[in-house]
Design an enzyme around this catalytic site. Structure first.
Site, PDB file in Angstrom:
ATOM      1  N   LYS A 129      -9.291  -6.597  19.525  1.00  0.00           N
ATOM      2  CA  LYS A 129      -8.810  -7.743  20.301  1.00  0.00           C
ATOM      3  C   LYS A 129      -7.291  -7.735  20.399  1.00  0.00           C
ATOM      4  CE  LYS A 129      -8.554 -11.515  17.989  1.00  0.00           C
ATOM      5  NZ  LYS A 129      -7.080 -11.655  17.877  1.00  0.00           N
ATOM      6  N   SER A 158       0.859  -1.183   0.000  1.00  0.00           N
ATOM      7  CA  SER A 158       0.000   0.000   0.000  1.00  0.00           C
ATOM      8  C   SER A 158       0.896   1.234   0.000  1.00  0.00           C
ATOM      9  CB  SER A 158      -0.904  -0.006   1.236  1.00  0.00           C
ATOM     10  OG  SER A 158      -1.830  -1.060   1.172  1.00  0.00           O
ATOM     11  N   LYS A 200      -7.143   2.062  -3.468  1.00  0.00           N
ATOM     12  CA  LYS A 200      -6.980   1.692  -2.056  1.00  0.00           C
ATOM     13  C   LYS A 200      -7.357   2.853  -1.136  1.00  0.00           C
ATOM     14  CE  LYS A 200      -5.157  -0.981   1.272  1.00  0.00           C
ATOM     15  NZ  LYS A 200      -5.550  -2.337   1.614  1.00  0.00           N
TER      16      LYS A 200
END
Length: 249
Positions: A190, A95, A170
């Site tokens: 989490k 990216s 993106k």
């Protein structure tokens, strides 16, 4: 048969490379952390260097942290382009900014090589199970050259336009208010919770990570945990009392 190079064996790169190996491709791998390359060797890959990958492989994938590292891997002394052969296809799945993709395209074109920018969506879980989505910028012929390998690593691959288009695709999900999860916030929540708890246990101060966890707590209270992590923009929109949106120029 193509000889495939793969540079960058981190959280995303390792499972992607493993999925290529499951299809019995000849895979030459490199990472600055040799232990990661060694793991792939145990699965059938050939441990290599960027320069040797450039001289050996006719299709080369990169999955690296940012555009600067991509350019270093390709163009620095001892990099891929030290010995790359004309006709080689380089597919950058990192990216990066669109201007980084254009830079790589121009320099590779000067060497008679081809370039695709192909960032991915789906995060680590989809990298592991081989269901990533690829947004590809480049020309049609080059895209179809690498398409079989993208399909080994993902469930969809779409040519969205010319060079840089994959990198651009993106970026605008926030502008489209598209928070369909690739990497959902509840998974990030989490993981960050585990980091914060472990840091507290060993007495390590991590103020910025703790702040990120609290931001995610707000997202949880607001009912956004199933959205893509890009949806965190909504937290900052609420603070600033404004919404990130498209403007016609």
């Amino acid at each position: 048969m193509d000889k495939i190079g793969f540079i960058g064996l981190g959280i995303m790169g390792t499972p992607m490379a493993l999925n290529l190996l499951k299809h019995h491709v000849e895979l030459h791998v490199y990472d600055v952390r040799e232990s990661l390359s060694d793991r792939l060797v145990c699965e059938g890959a050939v441990k290599s260097t960027p320069e040797r990958i450039g001289s050996t492989c006719n299709v080369i994938f990169l999955m690296l942290p940012n555009g600067g590292i991509v350019k270093e891997a390709l163009f620095a002394e001892g990099g891929v382009c030290t010995a790359i052969a004309p006709g080689t296809v380089v597919c950058d799945m990192s990216s990066v900014a669109p201007e980084d993709s254009h830079y790589c395209f121009r320099l590779l074109q000067e060497k008679g090589c081809f370039f695709l920018d192909s960032p991915v969506s789906g995060g680590e879980p989809k990298a592991v199970d081989g269901t990533l989505s690829f947004m590809v910028g480049g020309d049609d012929a080059t895209f179809h050259k690498v398409l079989p390998y993208l399909e080994m690593m993902g469930s969809s691959a779409l040519l969205v336009g010319g060079t840089g288009s994959g990198s651009i695709a993106k970026l605008p999900m926030i502008l489209e208010r598209n928070f369909k999860p690739g990497g959902p916030i509840y998974i990030n929540h989490k993981d960050i919770k585990n980091v914060v708890e472990e840091a507290h246990l060993i007495g390590t101060p991590i103020p910025l990570t703790s702040q990120l966890f609290e931001i995610m707590q707000v997202m949880k209270v607001k009912g956004h945990m199933g959205e893509d992590h890009g949806g965190i923009v909504q937290y900052f929109e609420n603070l600033a009392d404004c919404k990130v949106q498209k403007r016609d120029i």
